[in-house]
Structures are given as structure tokens and as C-alpha cells.
Design a protein around this motif. Structure first.
Motif, PDB file in Angstrom:
ATOM      1  N   ALA A   6     -14.229  21.996  18.320  1.00 25.73           N
ATOM      2  CA  ALA A   6     -14.413  20.835  18.246  1.00 25.73           C
ATOM      3  C   ALA A   6     -15.045  20.956  16.289  1.00 25.73           C
ATOM      4  N   PRO A   7     -14.388  19.513  15.499  1.00 20.15           N
ATOM      5  CA  PRO A   7     -14.455  20.664  13.765  1.00 20.15           C
ATOM      6  C   PRO A   7     -15.811  20.617  13.512  1.00 20.15           C
ATOM      7  N   LEU A   8     -16.027  21.649  11.976  1.00 23.58           N
ATOM      8  CA  LEU A   8     -17.624  21.357  11.744  1.00 23.58           C
ATOM      9  C   LEU A   8     -17.364  20.139  10.750  1.00 23.58           C
ATOM     10  N   PRO A   9     -18.869  19.659  10.601  1.00 27.65           N
ATOM     11  CA  PRO A   9     -18.923  18.172  10.024  1.00 27.65           C
ATOM     12  C   PRO A   9     -18.671  18.587   8.618  1.00 27.65           C
ATOM     13  N   THR A  10     -18.643  17.208   7.811  1.00 29.78           N
ATOM     14  CA  THR A  10     -17.911  17.388   6.862  1.00 29.78           C
ATOM     15  C   THR A  10     -18.766  17.118   5.930  1.00 29.78           C
ATOM     16  N   TYR A  11     -18.948  17.084   4.287  1.00 29.95           N
ATOM     17  CA  TYR A  11     -19.535  17.348   3.391  1.00 29.95           C
ATOM     18  C   TYR A  11     -20.616  16.066   3.572  1.00 29.95           C
ATOM     19  N   ASP A  12     -20.319  15.061   3.714  1.00 29.53           N
ATOM     20  CA  ASP A  12     -20.676  13.482   4.082  1.00 29.53           C
ATOM     21  C   ASP A  12     -21.569  13.630   5.201  1.00 29.53           C
ATOM     22  N   GLU A  13     -21.421  14.823   5.890  1.00 30.12           N
ATOM     23  CA  GLU A  13     -21.897  14.417   6.848  1.00 30.12           C
ATOM     24  C   GLU A  13     -23.586  15.183   7.219  1.00 30.12           C
ATOM     25  N   VAL A  14     -23.935  16.457   6.054  1.00 30.33           N
ATOM     26  CA  VAL A  14     -24.742  16.989   6.395  1.00 30.33           C
ATOM     27  C   VAL A  14     -25.919  17.114   5.185  1.00 30.33           C
ATOM     28  N   LEU A  15     -27.164  16.788   5.321  1.00 22.84           N
ATOM     29  CA  LEU A  15     -27.660  17.291   4.445  1.00 22.84           C
ATOM     30  C   LEU A  15     -28.952  18.432   3.930  1.00 22.84           C
ATOM     31  N   VAL A  16     -28.883  19.017   3.868  1.00 20.13           N
ATOM     32  CA  VAL A  16     -29.785  20.059   3.332  1.00 20.13           C
ATOM     33  C   VAL A  16     -30.634  19.785   3.207  1.00 20.13           C
ATOM     34  N   CYS A  17     -32.002  20.018   3.620  1.00 15.81           N
ATOM     35  CA  CYS A  17     -33.388  19.395   2.802  1.00 15.81           C
ATOM     36  C   CYS A  17     -33.966  21.030   2.487  1.00 15.81           C
ATOM     37  N   THR A  18     -34.777  20.458   1.940  1.00 10.82           N
ATOM     38  CA  THR A  18     -35.539  21.133   1.007  1.00 10.82           C
ATOM     39  C   THR A  18     -36.962  20.595   0.154  1.00 10.82           C
ATOM     40  N   LEU A  28     -29.675   7.615   2.562  1.00 10.59           N
ATOM     41  CA  LEU A  28     -28.481   7.318   2.889  1.00 10.59           C
ATOM     42  C   LEU A  28     -27.795   7.900   4.134  1.00 10.59           C
ATOM     43  N   ILE A  29     -28.057   9.021   4.639  1.00 11.35           N
ATOM     44  CA  ILE A  29     -27.578   9.637   5.642  1.00 11.35           C
ATOM     45  C   ILE A  29     -27.984   9.268   6.899  1.00 11.35           C
ATOM     46  N   ILE A  30     -29.094   8.176   6.961  1.00  8.94           N
ATOM     47  CA  ILE A  30     -29.612   7.956   7.589  1.00  8.94           C
ATOM     48  C   ILE A  30     -28.679   6.143   8.179  1.00  8.94           C
ATOM     49  N   ARG A  32     -25.571   6.010   6.389  1.00  7.31           N
ATOM     50  CA  ARG A  32     -24.628   6.408   7.507  1.00  7.31           C
ATOM     51  C   ARG A  32     -24.831   6.552   9.258  1.00  7.31           C
ATOM     52  N   ALA A  33     -25.153   6.435   9.903  1.00  9.43           N
ATOM     53  CA  ALA A  33     -25.362   6.924  10.583  1.00  9.43           C
ATOM     54  C   ALA A  33     -25.241   6.050  11.647  1.00  9.43           C
ATOM     55  N   LEU A  34     -26.153   4.865  10.783  1.00 13.78           N
ATOM     56  CA  LEU A  34     -26.148   4.071  11.442  1.00 13.78           C
ATOM     57  C   LEU A  34     -25.118   2.583  11.571  1.00 13.78           C
ATOM     58  N   SER A  35     -24.672   3.129  10.906  1.00 16.11           N
ATOM     59  CA  SER A  35     -23.233   2.195  10.343  1.00 16.11           C
ATOM     60  C   SER A  35     -22.096   1.664  11.719  1.00 16.11           C
ATOM     61  N   SER A  36     -21.723   0.469  10.975  1.00 20.94           N
ATOM     62  CA  SER A  36     -20.486   0.286  11.930  1.00 20.94           C
ATOM     63  C   SER A  36     -19.910   1.244  12.418  1.00 20.94           C
ATOM     64  N   ASP A  37     -19.261   1.693  10.593  1.00 19.05           N
ATOM     65  CA  ASP A  37     -18.439   2.814  10.328  1.00 19.05           C
ATOM     66  C   ASP A  37     -18.895   4.322  11.212  1.00 19.05           C
ATOM     67  N   SER A  38     -19.964   4.850  11.471  1.00 24.34           N
ATOM     68  CA  SER A  38     -20.258   5.983  12.544  1.00 24.34           C
ATOM     69  C   SER A  38     -19.813   6.197  13.379  1.00 24.34           C
ATOM     70  N   GLN A  39     -19.130   4.961  14.617  1.00 25.39           N
ATOM     71  CA  GLN A  39     -18.616   5.962  15.211  1.00 25.39           C
ATOM     72  C   GLN A  39     -17.063   5.934  15.377  1.00 25.39           C
ATOM     73  N   ASN A  40     -16.883   6.199  14.577  1.00 30.82           N
ATOM     74  CA  ASN A  40     -15.571   7.322  14.197  1.00 30.82           C
ATOM     75  C   ASN A  40     -15.762   8.896  14.123  1.00 30.82           C
ATOM     76  N   GLN A  41     -16.647   9.554  15.172  1.00 31.14           N
ATOM     77  CA  GLN A  41     -16.689  10.058  15.749  1.00 31.14           C
ATOM     78  C   GLN A  41     -17.168  11.353  15.078  1.00 31.14           C
ATOM     79  N   LYS A  42     -17.969  11.417  14.153  1.00 34.49           N
ATOM     80  CA  LYS A  42     -19.239  11.153  13.148  1.00 34.49           C
ATOM     81  C   LYS A  42     -20.386  12.187  13.485  1.00 34.49           C
TER      82      LYS A  42
END
Length: 151
Positions: A6-18, A28-30, A32-42
Motif C-alpha cells: 500500500a502506498p504512503l499518503p501524498t502531501y495533499d492527504e496529510v495535515l500535521v497539526c500543531t 480544507l482537508i475535510i 477534500r476527504a468528503l468531496s466526490s473526488d475523494s473516491q480515488n482511493q486517497k
């Protein structure tokens, strides 16, 4: 689901919180996750979400459940990683019903997995060659206290 390929997540899939993470970044990340484009296995991830300040944590909860209700995406992948010892985190409390304990892997297993996924292909990424290590990796973290100083 754990697979060695399984691949590692890409830069647009991860938010490191501080504590300085802003509401807009979380929103923004939410989206992305809930958009219709999110069904591409990200797989979208919030790392260290227990570090979010209260106001941003409340916005995360509100924004997530609001978008979830209006989303037409039947399946999405959104993971919130928190330190289990951070009992005073609002995020942990807000998403407690979705809590899952992940299996523990040894340091050796994690290093082996990462070494197979972070190798630089031969003849590419000359920047990776600046780091003196026995094996080349295509991910390095450079931190700076001033903007532009980490480039």
C-alpha cells in the motif's frame, strides 16, 4: 487494512497539526476527504489532532459533521490520529464513538515498510543526494523558525 504494498499518503492527504494549525487548513482537508473526488482511493489524515486549540477543534467537529450530512460520497477515508494519552483533547472527546485502536508494529517493521516506500529511483531526485545516508530517501523534513529559511 495493512499491506506491505500500500502506498504512503501524498502531501495533499496529510495535515500535521500543531497548536498553530488554522481552521482553514482543517476545513480544507475535510472538504477534500468528503468531496466526490475523494473516491480515488486517497486516505486523508490529521496527524497529532490532539494539539489543535479548542476553537479549531470545535470547528473540525462542526465542519466535519456538517459536510458529512450534506455529502453525496457514500464512502470516504478520513483518519484522525491522536495521542492516546492526551485525555484533555476536545478532538478525542468529539470523535470518541469512532475511536479505533491500531495494532502496534515493531520499530523494525515500520522501518522496513518505510524503506521500501521512500527510496529514490536511480538517476532522479538530486536533492536527496545531499543527505549522507547509506540509502536514499525521497522524504526529508527541514524545519525553520523563519519563513523561507527551510528551503
Amino acid at each position: 487494512r495493512h499491506t506491505k504494498t500500500a502506498p504512503l499518503p501524498t502531501y495533499d492527504e496529510v495535515l500535521v497539526c500543531t497548536p498553530n494549525t488554522e481552521e482553514e487548513e482543517v476545513g480544507l482537508i475535510i472538504r477534500r476527504a468528503l468531496s466526490s473526488d475523494s473516491q480515488n482511493q486517497k486516505i486523508y489524515c490529521l496527524l497529532g489532532a490532539e494539539k489543535l486549540v479548542y476553537k479549531v477543534s470545535k470547528q473540525l467537529e462542526s465542519h466535519f459533521f456538517c459536510l458529512l450530512q450534506s455529502s453525496t460520497v457514500p464512502e470516504f477515508r478520513f483518519i484522525i490520529f491522536c495521542n492516546a494519552k492526551a485525555h484533555n483533547s476536545y478532538v478525542i472527546t468529539a470523535f470518541d464513538t469512532y475511536k479505533v485502536t491500531i495494532p502496534c508494529y515493531s520499530k523494525t517493521e515500520i522501518q522496513a515498510y518505510l524503506s521500501t516506500h521512500l527510496k529514490v529511483p536511480c538517476g532522479t531526485a538530486p536533492v536527496a543526494q545531499a543527505f549522507e545516508e547509506p540509502y536514499q530517501q525521497n522524504v526529508k523534513f527541514v524545519f525553520s523558525n523563519q519563513a523561507g529559511m527551510g528551503r
